[in-house]
Design a protein around this motif. Structure first.
Motif, PDB file in Angstrom:
ATOM      1  N   GLU A 100       0.826  -1.200   0.000  1.00 17.23           N
ATOM      2  CA  GLU A 100       0.000   0.000   0.000  1.00 17.23           C
ATOM      3  C   GLU A 100       0.866   1.258   0.000  1.00 17.23           C
ATOM      4  N   ILE A 101       0.339   2.304  -0.623  1.00 15.93           N
ATOM      5  CA  ILE A 101       0.920   3.642  -0.577  1.00 15.93           C
ATOM      6  C   ILE A 101       0.065   4.466   0.379  1.00 15.93           C
ATOM      7  N   LEU A 102       0.698   5.016   1.388  1.00 15.99           N
ATOM      8  CA  LEU A 102      -0.015   5.819   2.384  1.00 15.99           C
ATOM      9  C   LEU A 102       0.187   7.299   2.054  1.00 15.99           C
ATOM     10  N   TYR A 103      -0.873   8.081   2.176  1.00 11.49           N
ATOM     11  CA  TYR A 103      -0.758   9.518   1.937  1.00 11.49           C
ATOM     12  C   TYR A 103      -1.803  10.260   2.762  1.00 11.49           C
ATOM     13  N   PHE A 104      -1.579  11.545   2.942  1.00  6.66           N
ATOM     14  CA  PHE A 104      -2.499  12.361   3.730  1.00  6.66           C
ATOM     15  C   PHE A 104      -3.487  13.075   2.811  1.00  6.66           C
ATOM     16  N   SER A 105      -4.674  13.349   3.328  1.00 12.07           N
ATOM     17  CA  SER A 105      -5.741  13.929   2.510  1.00 12.07           C
ATOM     18  C   SER A 105      -5.400  15.325   2.018  1.00 12.07           C
ATOM     19  N   THR A 106      -4.417  15.979   2.621  1.00 14.33           N
ATOM     20  CA  THR A 106      -4.004  17.315   2.188  1.00 14.33           C
ATOM     21  C   THR A 106      -2.913  17.262   1.116  1.00 14.33           C
ATOM     22  N   CYS A 111       0.388  15.154  -7.098  1.00 14.32           N
ATOM     23  CA  CYS A 111       1.036  13.973  -6.514  1.00 14.32           C
ATOM     24  C   CYS A 111       0.017  12.872  -6.240  1.00 14.32           C
ATOM     25  N   ALA A 112      -1.195  13.271  -5.872  1.00 11.67           N
ATOM     26  CA  ALA A 112      -2.258  12.279  -5.679  1.00 11.67           C
ATOM     27  C   ALA A 112      -2.534  11.556  -6.997  1.00 11.67           C
ATOM     28  N   LYS A 113      -2.468  12.288  -8.112  1.00 14.11           N
ATOM     29  CA  LYS A 113      -2.689  11.665  -9.406  1.00 14.11           C
ATOM     30  C   LYS A 113      -1.555  10.694  -9.767  1.00 14.11           C
ATOM     31  N   VAL A 114      -0.346  10.984  -9.316  1.00 15.41           N
ATOM     32  CA  VAL A 114       0.754  10.030  -9.532  1.00 15.41           C
ATOM     33  C   VAL A 114       0.437   8.712  -8.820  1.00 15.41           C
ATOM     34  N   ILE A 115      -0.045   8.826  -7.582  1.00 21.01           N
ATOM     35  CA  ILE A 115      -0.439   7.623  -6.841  1.00 21.01           C
ATOM     36  C   ILE A 115      -1.534   6.883  -7.599  1.00 21.01           C
ATOM     37  N   ASP A 116      -2.536   7.626  -8.079  1.00 22.85           N
ATOM     38  CA  ASP A 116      -3.628   6.998  -8.829  1.00 22.85           C
ATOM     39  C   ASP A 116      -3.092   6.246 -10.046  1.00 22.85           C
ATOM     40  N   TYR A 117      -2.164   6.881 -10.758  1.00 22.41           N
ATOM     41  CA  TYR A 117      -1.612   6.245 -11.951  1.00 22.41           C
ATOM     42  C   TYR A 117      -0.876   4.947 -11.605  1.00 22.41           C
ATOM     43  N   VAL A 118      -0.057   4.999 -10.554  1.00 23.48           N
ATOM     44  CA  VAL A 118       0.708   3.810 -10.159  1.00 23.48           C
ATOM     45  C   VAL A 118      -0.231   2.689  -9.757  1.00 23.48           C
ATOM     46  N   VAL A 119      -1.271   3.014  -8.992  1.00 23.79           N
ATOM     47  CA  VAL A 119      -2.249   2.004  -8.589  1.00 23.79           C
ATOM     48  C   VAL A 119      -2.968   1.445  -9.814  1.00 23.79           C
ATOM     49  N   ASP A 120      -3.425   2.346 -10.706  1.00 26.42           N
ATOM     50  CA  ASP A 120      -4.180   1.914 -11.883  1.00 26.42           C
ATOM     51  C   ASP A 120      -3.357   1.041 -12.813  1.00 26.42           C
ATOM     52  N   VAL A 154      -2.853  -3.068   8.442  1.00 23.18           N
ATOM     53  CA  VAL A 154      -2.605  -4.424   8.943  1.00 23.18           C
ATOM     54  C   VAL A 154      -3.920  -5.174   9.114  1.00 23.18           C
ATOM     55  N   ASP A 155      -4.904  -4.491   9.691  1.00 23.63           N
ATOM     56  CA  ASP A 155      -6.209  -5.121   9.925  1.00 23.63           C
ATOM     57  C   ASP A 155      -6.875  -5.549   8.617  1.00 23.63           C
ATOM     58  N   ALA A 156      -6.558  -4.825   7.536  1.00 24.11           N
ATOM     59  CA  ALA A 156      -7.138  -5.139   6.235  1.00 24.11           C
ATOM     60  C   ALA A 156      -6.307  -6.169   5.466  1.00 24.11           C
ATOM     61  N   GLY A 157      -5.279  -6.717   6.126  1.00 18.60           N
ATOM     62  CA  GLY A 157      -4.441  -7.704   5.477  1.00 18.60           C
ATOM     63  C   GLY A 157      -3.460  -7.111   4.490  1.00 18.60           C
ATOM     64  N   LYS A 158      -3.159  -5.834   4.659  1.00 18.73           N
ATOM     65  CA  LYS A 158      -2.246  -5.132   3.776  1.00 18.73           C
ATOM     66  C   LYS A 158      -0.951  -4.780   4.511  1.00 18.73           C
ATOM     67  N   ARG A 159       0.008  -4.191   3.801  1.00 23.09           N
ATOM     68  CA  ARG A 159       1.227  -3.675   4.421  1.00 23.09           C
ATOM     69  C   ARG A 159       1.615  -2.371   3.715  1.00 23.09           C
ATOM     70  N   VAL A 160       1.909  -1.354   4.496  1.00 23.25           N
ATOM     71  CA  VAL A 160       2.301  -0.060   3.931  1.00 23.25           C
ATOM     72  C   VAL A 160       3.765  -0.137   3.521  1.00 23.25           C
ATOM     73  N   LYS A 161       4.032   0.137   2.255  1.00 24.98           N
ATOM     74  CA  LYS A 161       5.414   0.116   1.776  1.00 24.98           C
ATOM     75  C   LYS A 161       6.034   1.500   1.825  1.00 24.98           C
TER      76      LYS A 161
END
Length: 418
Positions: A100-106, A111-120, A154-161
């Motif tokens: 997972e990629i963790l980021y803040f709502s602000t 940069c949020a779109k970069v995250i979206d692109y990488v996920v997509d 963690v609860d969702a079975g994920k790990r923040v990288k």
């Protein structure tokens, strides 16, 4: 430290927002840039192949000293978003789909779109998780929210990288507890990607002390380097993770073997050569970094005085605007949010009137009729304006902006822009 405005070729009022948006360079430094452009035009092969790399290394060394980092960890890219792309596009994601990629709502929207692109484009290998924060809040609240997000992952079975976060948030423009979150990432075994788009030249950056996994900061916003230029720092331990510049060019080392490289041979690291040449672009702003740092010392008296003046002016100017508008400045009780050169003031307009189209009308009207621009953003049910402080401004400039904003709000209440 100078105590009067410096000669610029734009209105002082315009600069109230310009620094936070696109930056502005003094005439002396722009003259230095054009000199190097002329050198490149006069003899391109001689300059770009043999002279430019030496000058670039001098600027890398000057920047390394400025941010207290080894020179071989410092390169330049066009802007902070490019650095964010370089990191996130090159990271390797585990095939089990738990990263997972963790980021803040602000986060800055680009940069949020970069995250979206990488996920997509990852084909399910990586997901993202936002951390919702609402200003004003205390630094410890943000750290707590970070740890809560780690547990939720963690609860969702994920790990923040990796976690991406600001030095100073863009909108609203407030100091983010980047040092505390960098440490929290390190303690949790999470890679830290620090977006210092608003950073060097505005707040003190000590990379040896901070020790992030990746750091990028625009030099054209607050350091007086002409557009566009950003410092990109990757410590030796992580340089293997960033295998290509953007765009990929001669510095890339393919796994399949070597290819012909028309550039002069170099004994520099793969990381440095990756970013030294990324195709034929105007990289003259990069060779202005050393000149800008020296100019700030020679003309303005150095970083301590600059930061003391701009941060004090932002606080005093924000209060002045709030008095005119009869509203408030965005800050927390400990006043850590305002320890930067930007300030945010609430506008006296009902949030129901602050629609996207109304905000667009207000900002367009600033440009057309008032010959200025102030960024607006709705946050926590309130419309805020963001104002920037710089050495050539004083409180009177903020007062001018306050009266301009008050007049605009009155026009909106009368029905204009809707």
């Amino acid at each position: 430290m100078v105590d009067k405005p410096l000669p610029y070729e734009f209105s002082r009022q315009l600069a109230l927002t310009l620094l936070g948006s696109f930056g502005a360079a003094p005439r002396d430094i722009r003259k230095h840039m054009r000199h190097h452009q002329d050198l490149g035009e006069a003899m391109p092969d001689s300059y770009l192949r043999y002279e430019y790399p030496i000058i670039l290394d001098e600027c890398r060394d000057a920047m390394a000293k400025f941010v207290n980092a080894p020179t071989d960890t410092i390169v330049f890219v066009s802007n902070a978003t490019t650095g964010i792309n370089a990191v996130l596009r090159d990271l390797t994601w585990d095939s089990d789909g738990k990263d997972e990629i963790l980021y803040f709502s602000t986060i800055y929207g680009g940069c949020a779109k970069v995250i979206d692109y990488v996920v997509d484009s990852s084909l399910g290998k990586v997901s993202s998780r936002p951390i919702d924060i609402t200003y004003p809040c205390e630094d410890e609240d943000i750290v707590h929210a970070f740890h809560a997000a780690l547990q939720s992952s963690v609860d969702a079975g994920k790990r923040v990288k990796i976690c991406i976060f600001d030095v100073v948030s863009s909108l609203p423009g407030v100091l983010f507890p980047f040092e505390a979150i960098t440490k929290a990432c390190r303690d949790a075994g999470v890679l830290s990607l620090v977006d210092g788009a608003q950073g060097v030249g505005m707040v003190k950056i000590d990379l040896k002390s901070l020790d992030p996994d990746f750091f990028v900061s625009n030099c054209h916003k607050w350091l007086f380097v002409p557009r566009s230029c950003a410092v990109f720092y990757v410590p030796l331990r992580n340089q293997h993770r960033v295998r290509s510049g953007i765009p990929t060019s001669h510095g890339y080392i393919p796994k399949s073997g070597s290819r012909f490289n028309p550039l002069p041979p170099s004994n520099k690291s793969a990381f440095v050569t990756n970013f030294e040449f990324v195709g034929t672009v105007d990289s003259s702003p990069f060779v202005c970094v050393k000149e800008a740092i020296e100019w700030r010392e020679r003309v303005l008296g150095g970083e301590t005085g600059i930061m003391e003046y701009t941060q004090t002016l932002a606080q005093e100017g924000g209060r002045a605007v709030a008095r005119i508008l009869e509203t408030k400045v965005l800050d927390n009780k400990s006043q850590t949010m305002s320890k930067c050169a930007m300030t945010n003031v609430a506008l006296p307009i009902d949030v129901d009137l602050a629609t996207p189209s109304t905000q667009d009308w207000m900002m367009r009207t600033m440009v057309k009729e008032y010959k200025t621009f102030v960024a607006l953003r709705v946050h926590a049910g309130q419309l805020w304006c963001r104002l920037s402080a710089q050495v050539y401004l004083d409180v009177e400039d903020f007062e001018w902006a306050g009266h301009m904003l008050l007049e605009l709000c009155e026009r909106v209440r009368r029905g204009e822009g809707r």
